[in-house]
Structures are given as C-alpha cells and as structure tokens.
Design a protein around this motif. Structure first.
Motif, PDB file in Angstrom:
ATOM      1  N   SER A 552       0.830  -1.202   0.000  1.00  0.00           N
ATOM      2  CA  SER A 552       0.000   0.000   0.000  1.00  0.00           C
ATOM      3  C   SER A 552       0.863   1.250   0.000  1.00  0.00           C
ATOM      4  O   SER A 552       0.420   2.326  -0.351  1.00  0.00           O
ATOM      5  CB  SER A 552      -0.908   0.004   1.239  1.00  0.00           C
ATOM      6  OG  SER A 552      -1.693  -1.135   1.285  1.00  0.00           O
ATOM      7  N   PHE A 553       2.146   1.104   0.405  1.00  0.00           N
ATOM      8  CA  PHE A 553       3.013   2.269   0.507  1.00  0.00           C
ATOM      9  C   PHE A 553       3.963   2.368  -0.685  1.00  0.00           C
ATOM     10  O   PHE A 553       4.931   3.093  -0.649  1.00  0.00           O
ATOM     11  CB  PHE A 553       3.829   2.199   1.806  1.00  0.00           C
ATOM     12  CG  PHE A 553       2.965   2.276   3.009  1.00  0.00           C
ATOM     13  CD1 PHE A 553       2.524   1.121   3.621  1.00  0.00           C
ATOM     14  CD2 PHE A 553       2.553   3.489   3.508  1.00  0.00           C
ATOM     15  CE1 PHE A 553       1.706   1.180   4.737  1.00  0.00           C
ATOM     16  CE2 PHE A 553       1.734   3.549   4.623  1.00  0.00           C
ATOM     17  CZ  PHE A 553       1.310   2.399   5.230  1.00  0.00           C
ATOM     18  N   LEU A 602      -3.922   8.543  -1.651  1.00  0.00           N
ATOM     19  CA  LEU A 602      -4.943   9.528  -1.316  1.00  0.00           C
ATOM     20  C   LEU A 602      -5.549   9.251   0.057  1.00  0.00           C
ATOM     21  O   LEU A 602      -5.859  10.182   0.808  1.00  0.00           O
ATOM     22  CB  LEU A 602      -6.031   9.523  -2.386  1.00  0.00           C
ATOM     23  CG  LEU A 602      -5.625  10.121  -3.744  1.00  0.00           C
ATOM     24  CD1 LEU A 602      -6.665   9.795  -4.806  1.00  0.00           C
ATOM     25  CD2 LEU A 602      -5.428  11.633  -3.621  1.00  0.00           C
ATOM     26  N   ALA A 603      -5.711   7.974   0.396  1.00  0.00           N
ATOM     27  CA  ALA A 603      -6.254   7.624   1.709  1.00  0.00           C
ATOM     28  C   ALA A 603      -5.317   8.085   2.817  1.00  0.00           C
ATOM     29  O   ALA A 603      -5.748   8.619   3.835  1.00  0.00           O
ATOM     30  CB  ALA A 603      -6.490   6.112   1.792  1.00  0.00           C
ATOM     31  N   SER A 609     -10.867   6.473   4.333  1.00  0.00           N
ATOM     32  CA  SER A 609     -10.600   5.104   3.896  1.00  0.00           C
ATOM     33  C   SER A 609     -10.593   5.042   2.377  1.00  0.00           C
ATOM     34  O   SER A 609     -11.251   5.842   1.700  1.00  0.00           O
ATOM     35  CB  SER A 609     -11.653   4.140   4.449  1.00  0.00           C
ATOM     36  OG  SER A 609     -12.870   4.259   3.739  1.00  0.00           O
ATOM     37  N   ALA A 610      -9.848   4.073   1.850  1.00  0.00           N
ATOM     38  CA  ALA A 610      -9.798   3.893   0.400  1.00  0.00           C
ATOM     39  C   ALA A 610     -11.173   3.577  -0.163  1.00  0.00           C
ATOM     40  O   ALA A 610     -11.543   4.039  -1.248  1.00  0.00           O
ATOM     41  CB  ALA A 610      -8.798   2.787   0.047  1.00  0.00           C
ATOM     42  N   ASP A 611     -11.955   2.781   0.580  1.00  0.00           N
ATOM     43  CA  ASP A 611     -13.296   2.430   0.112  1.00  0.00           C
ATOM     44  C   ASP A 611     -14.177   3.667  -0.014  1.00  0.00           C
ATOM     45  O   ASP A 611     -14.910   3.836  -0.994  1.00  0.00           O
ATOM     46  CB  ASP A 611     -13.952   1.433   1.076  1.00  0.00           C
ATOM     47  CG  ASP A 611     -13.364   0.039   0.940  1.00  0.00           C
ATOM     48  OD1 ASP A 611     -12.732  -0.226  -0.098  1.00  0.00           O
ATOM     49  OD2 ASP A 611     -13.531  -0.761   1.876  1.00  0.00           O
ATOM     50  N   THR A 612     -14.122   4.553   0.997  1.00  0.00           N
ATOM     51  CA  THR A 612     -14.926   5.772   0.956  1.00  0.00           C
ATOM     52  C   THR A 612     -14.536   6.644  -0.232  1.00  0.00           C
ATOM     53  O   THR A 612     -15.385   7.145  -0.971  1.00  0.00           O
ATOM     54  CB  THR A 612     -14.763   6.560   2.261  1.00  0.00           C
ATOM     55  OG1 THR A 612     -15.324   5.801   3.330  1.00  0.00           O
ATOM     56  CG2 THR A 612     -15.455   7.908   2.189  1.00  0.00           C
TER      57      THR A 612
END
Length: 645
Positions: A552-553, A602-603, A609-612
């Motif tokens: 993720s990083f 961006l999260a 959250s990434a989902d949001t």
C-alpha cells in the motif's frame, strides 16, 4: 420517569467510546428544541448497520470534540421523538425500548442520549417513509447514505427467507451436477456412516435426502436445489444461476498485504468448480506444514490437533454462510502470520452474539447439513466459539471477526498465528520507547504491541483480547495519545490508534483493497511491483511484524514521501473530519493536479478510507471527466492511479 444521569463534560466522550455516534443540536427555530428532520435517516442507517448512539442537544466541533449545549424544552423533544418512531408513515419499525432513550445532565445542560441497536434481519430494512427502496439508509465513514436498490432487495430477501439455498431451480436436472463430485461425497458419507441406510439409495434419492434435490408438494415442481448446484454442480451451470460466483484460495510466502502467491486454487477450468471439491482442494493446503505440536493419546500420535479442527470449522463456516448472489469472491488466504477467510454477505447477527456462541442463523442451511453429514462443521452455534477456544490454547492473538457493508457486503475472519505478546516485539518496543513502555499498564502494553503487529488498534479490538473494563481501555488509550506514543484517526466507533507518522493501510489483513473489487495479487512471474518503502530502522529487531513493507506504501510518485506541497494541500482534510461533497472534490482535484496518485496514497493523505474515496468520490469523478486513470484500459488495475483531467 427515570431521573437524569449526571455526568461531567469530560465524561461525555467516554459515554460513547466504541460506538458509532451522531451528534445533533436539535435547537429548532425557536431555540427551545426540536427533533431534527434527518434524525430518522440516522436512525434507519444505524439500525441497518451496527447500531449506534444519537446525541440530541450536542454540538460536534470539526475537531471531533463534543459540546453539550442542552435542550431547553426537553420533554417536548422527547415526546416528538417517540411519536415519530411509533408513526409507520415516518419509520417502518420502532426497535427502541424505554431503556434506549436517556436524559443526561452534563453540568446543567440536559441532553438526550438515544442508543439505536442493530436491527435483526427480520426487521431490516428499517426505512424512512413507506417505500424501502427510497428510504433505507446505512452508515459509513462519511455518515448516512441511501442504500442501493440491490442492497434493499437483499435485505428484504434475508428478512423472509430463513434459508437461502433451498429454492428449486427450474430447468436444472441431475445432468447439471458433476458425477465425480457426487461419488467422492458419497464415499466420504459412507466412511463417516458405514451402516447408514441412505448408502444403498440411488444418486437421485440420495440427493433428495440430503437436500440437494427437492419436490414442492403444493405445486408439484421438483428439481435441483441451489444447495445441490453449489455443492455438486458444474462450473458453467453454477455461473448461469450465480454469475458472480468465485472461489479463491491463495498461499502467500510473505506476511504482506498483497504478497505474491506461491500456490493457488481458483476457478481456472481444471477442476469442477463446486464447493465440495473446493473444500477438498483447499483444506489440505491450509494445514500443510502447520507448525503445531501433535498430541499423544496413550502411545498413539494424533496429528489432528485443535488448530486443524479450528481451520476446518473456519473454512466450512465461510462456505455455508456466504451469500452467493453477492458481488465479491469467497477468498481464503494462508500466510506465515495468519489465516484469512472472507465470504460475500454480511453477518445475520451482531459479531459479539456470534462469537459468544449458542445461537445459529445459517444462511445456507442445506449446505450446512450436507457438510455435517460427512463430519464437517460443528453443531449449530458452536463453531466460532470452538475456533476462539483453539486459538486461546495456543496463546495466539484473539481471532478478529469483521462485518462490512462497503464496497459490498462481506464477512472477514482473520486468525493470526502470532503470540499475544511476542518476545521480539516486546523487546523492540522496550528498545524504542524505554521507560515509557516498561512503566505502562498491561492494557497499554497490549495496545502498543497490537499496533506493532497489526499496524493499528481499536477500542473493540482491545476488548476482544482483554477482560479490562471498557472505561479502563478508554482511559489507557487516551493516556497513550496524550504522551505522544500513539496518534488517532477516524472518530468515535471508527477511531483507531497508530504510531506517529505510520498510519495503517486501508485493510492490513488480507489485501482486500484489490481483492474486494474482484482482483487478486499477481502470480510469482507476473509482478511488476516495485520495492517496498523502507521500514523504520528502529523497528528492525528480527520480528517480521516490524518490517512495514506493505505494498500500500509503494507510491507511483517517487517524491511522494518527501513532498511538502502534498502535505500542505492535504492539511484541510486532516483538520476537518467532515467535509461537504464539493469540498472533498475540490481538495482531491488539487491533490491530483499534475500528478498520478493511487487510492492508497490519497487515503493516507486525506485520512479517509480507500473504500470511501473510491465508492463516493473517485469513481464518480472519473465518470464525469474530472479525473482520468493512469491505466484506462484496466479500470481495476491493482495500482490504478488518478490525475486531474
């Protein structure tokens, strides 16, 4: 009438720690108090999600701080609230009791505390007005949102259908089932029950007796059931009825969110593709090389340990509780540090009730019966508690069961094979924090170790691992934040704690940032991923848990970690937890102006959250031409990134 509960202003947050919270002024036009018009939307959203607390007469500041303002004419507001809840033109159902609504006296300011429970599946969807398709709401990180028609129809189906796998499939016959799978199942049945009279029955009658074939006595209709198709069907025929059906087992060599798989079972056409064969293929791989001591019964070695039994139970539970009309896959992951299980479909009961055991509400009861006929699966309501007991015997970290509704309904069960307080982790924290760690309370040490191992900790996670009182957990976490040892993200129920400057990825357990959209990590020969970000050298004490190399990083922009401009542009997001849609859009366009940023980046920048971000902003902004994709030909690319159009 019960007397007011007197509390200090400093105790207001503690009253709702670990709860989903909505604070409303409820002042009204005359300032005397009035039930806000949108309170019933929040009531619907909380009831259809995990419950929560509504505070009337309270202002929530942008920082998240709660201020009790009070309601001058509180009896009027209290009566109007109950009148609305009992009016079927206002809301579909009143699920509150008299104990759900209490008056709190916060240093002379009287407010209403409304505790909304999670509705049972027989009550959902709880909706505003008379039309469930237009008035059903749920909660996410940004607040209340209207449910999609698909979500509402699924709730309505769950409401009326105790079993979701008993329907007769018109046009399907025994020819649509895999004969070899049926033969293997019958062989297992015969081994478990050698003297059972069903062993002599022909296949058609045997399938009827176990629930795979059914005749409706009223209509005369007969045929293969959904359970029969799922358990024994051929893949093409399964996909005709369940177009989103997907089974995926992955063994990953490293303790990383999206590490490359080294062994995989998926629907590649080399085997039948049904549930029984998936179990037969996945289970041996789950327990292969399992490093737990065998048992001795007399002089006989017993290799089937409680951990083996727990993994069998977890896999069967995943298969029998899945909603195969859902849009995500059944995913089973084996890593050196955990076993992960995900199934489409939210839980039919609250997580704490399921973990406690003794209550069963299986979604696919015929599938459950079929597995139990061959000795797989515990008695109703006892499976999860047995898994928890097996993990306690190993002194491993408590299993984590999560129920999610975004981006799609899913249940995630994570079994970490890591000690509650690993010696290397404790040594690393002692070296890093010195006296601050040594003098910390036991619950504070557990919190810090959990952050080191799992990247974050929540109030609920600590409750699952400790017998400490909830208020003691609240105080312990607040003290760690005050000392600068931990930082916080989210708010109220969604508050999480992490080490300063090291916010967690969106989902550290199984890598669902990609898999949740139907994607899977690349195979060994197909990875184009770059090197992970360097870990903090102060945490490299031989424990892989400290090596924070989560993909993720892996930023598409090599200057990302060092860009002061990006941090400056993202400052409004971090300062303001709730932003309007227009503010969110303007801020995202600024961040993506002249550069590509992934949803994970961006999260991290925005604290959302990434989902949001994906579900409520990025996808829409791409469709409206405001953002463009780095990989337009592959919208679900694992490292998709966005830039201003």
């Amino acid at each position: 009438m019960p007397s007011d509960i007197k509390i200090a202003a400093s105790e207001l947050e503690q009253q709702v720690e670990g709860c989903d919270l909505e604070a409303k002024l409820a002042a009204g036009r005359d300032g005397r108090g009035e039930v806000p018009k949108n309170v019933y939307e929040t009531y619907s959203a909380m009831a259809n999600t995990d419950g929560g607390v509504i505070l009337l007469g309270v202002r929530e500041h942008e920082s998240g701080r709660l201020e009790a303002v009070g309601i001058p004419d509180l009896p009027r507001v209290q009566k109007a609230l109950w009148d609305g809840l009992n009016n079927r033109q206002q809301v579909s159902e009143n699920i509150l009791s008299s104990e759900s609504v209490k008056v709190l006296d916060v240093e002379g300011n009287r407010i209403l505390q409304v505790r909304v429970p999670r509705a049972s599946r027989h009550q959902k969807p709880v909706h505003v007005g008379s039309n469930p398709l237009e008035g059903s709401y749920r909660r996410n990180h940004e607040g209340d949102y209207r449910c999609s028609a698909e979500d509402v129809r699924r709730m309505l189906a769950e409401r009326v259908e105790d079993e979701r796998d008993g329907r007769i499939l018109v046009g399907y016959s025994l020819a649509d089932l895999d004969a070899q799978t049926i033969a293997k199942y019958r062989q297992n049945f015969r081994a478990a029950k050698p003297d059972h009279p069903w062993n002599s029955e022909p296949d058609a009658e045997f399938l009827r007796l176990i629930g795979g074939y059914r005749r409706n006595r009223e209509s005369g209709e007969e045929g293969v059931t959904e359970a029969g198709l799922l358990m024994f069907g051929k893949l093409a025929e399964i996909h005709e009825h369940f177009p989103h059906f997907m089974l995926d087992f992955q063994e990953r060599a490293e303790a990383k969110t999206q590490a490359r798989w080294i062994d995989r079972v998926t629907l590649d056409g080399t085997w039948s593709g049904n549930l029984f064969d998936f179990y037969q293929l996945a289970m041996p791989r789950l327990v292969r090389d399992l490093k737990v001591p065998f048992e001795l019964r007399g002089d006989t070695r017993v290799d089937d340990t409680p951990v083996h039994e727990a993994l069998r139970e977890a896999l069967v539970n995943t298969l029998i509780h899945a909603d195969y009309s859902g849009r995500i896959s059944v995913l089973v992951v084996k890593r050196p540090d955990l076993f992960g299980f995900r199934n489409p479909g939210a839980m039919r009961m609250a997580v704490d009730v399921a973990v406690q055991g003794g209550v069963s509400d299986c979604r696919n009861r015929r599938l459950q019966t079929m597995f139990r006929h061959v000795g797989l699966g515990e008695q109703a309501g006892s499976g999860l508690s047995k898994v928890y007991a097996s993990w306690r015997l190993q002194h491993w970290r408590a299993p984590e069961l999560a129920d999610r509704t975004t981006p799609y309904e899913q249940t995630v069960f994570t079994l970490r094979t890591v000690s509650l307080l690993p010696e290397t982790t404790v040594s690393g924290l002692q070296a890093l924090l010195g006296e601050q760690f040594r003098t910390a309370s036991e619950i504070q040490k557990l919190a810090m170790v959990t952050v080191a191992l799992e990247r974050k900790v929540t109030h609920a996670r600590l409750r699952s691992m400790s017998e400490a009182h909830p208020r003691d957990i609240t105080v312990a976490l607040a003290a760690l934040v005050q000392r600068g040892i931990l930082e916080t993200g989210g708010a109220h129920k969604r508050t999480y704690y992490y080490f300063p400057g090291q916010p967690p990825p969106d989902d550290p357990a199984l890598g669902f940032e990609a898999a949740g959209r139907g994607e899977t990590p690349p195979p060994p020969a197909a990875s184009g991923m770059g090197a992970p970000a360097a870990a903090d050298p102060s945490f490299q004490h031989g424990d892989p848990s400290f090596q924070h190399s989560d993909p993720s990083f892996q930023h598409s922009d090599p200057s990302f970690q060092h860009s002061e401009e990006l941090m400056r542009l993202a400052a409004p997001f971090r300062a303001k937890r709730r932003m309007s849609g227009a503010e969110m859009e303007a801020g995202l366009l600024q961040l993506c102006d002249g550069r590509f940023l992934t949803v994970a980046e961006l999260a991290r920048l925005t604290g959302r959250s990434a989902d949001t971000l994906r579900n409520h902003h990025l996808t829409r902004m791409v469709s409206e031409g405001k953002l463009r994709l780095q990989h337009p030909d592959q919208p679900t690319h694992p490292v998709q990134a966005y830039t201003k159009a």
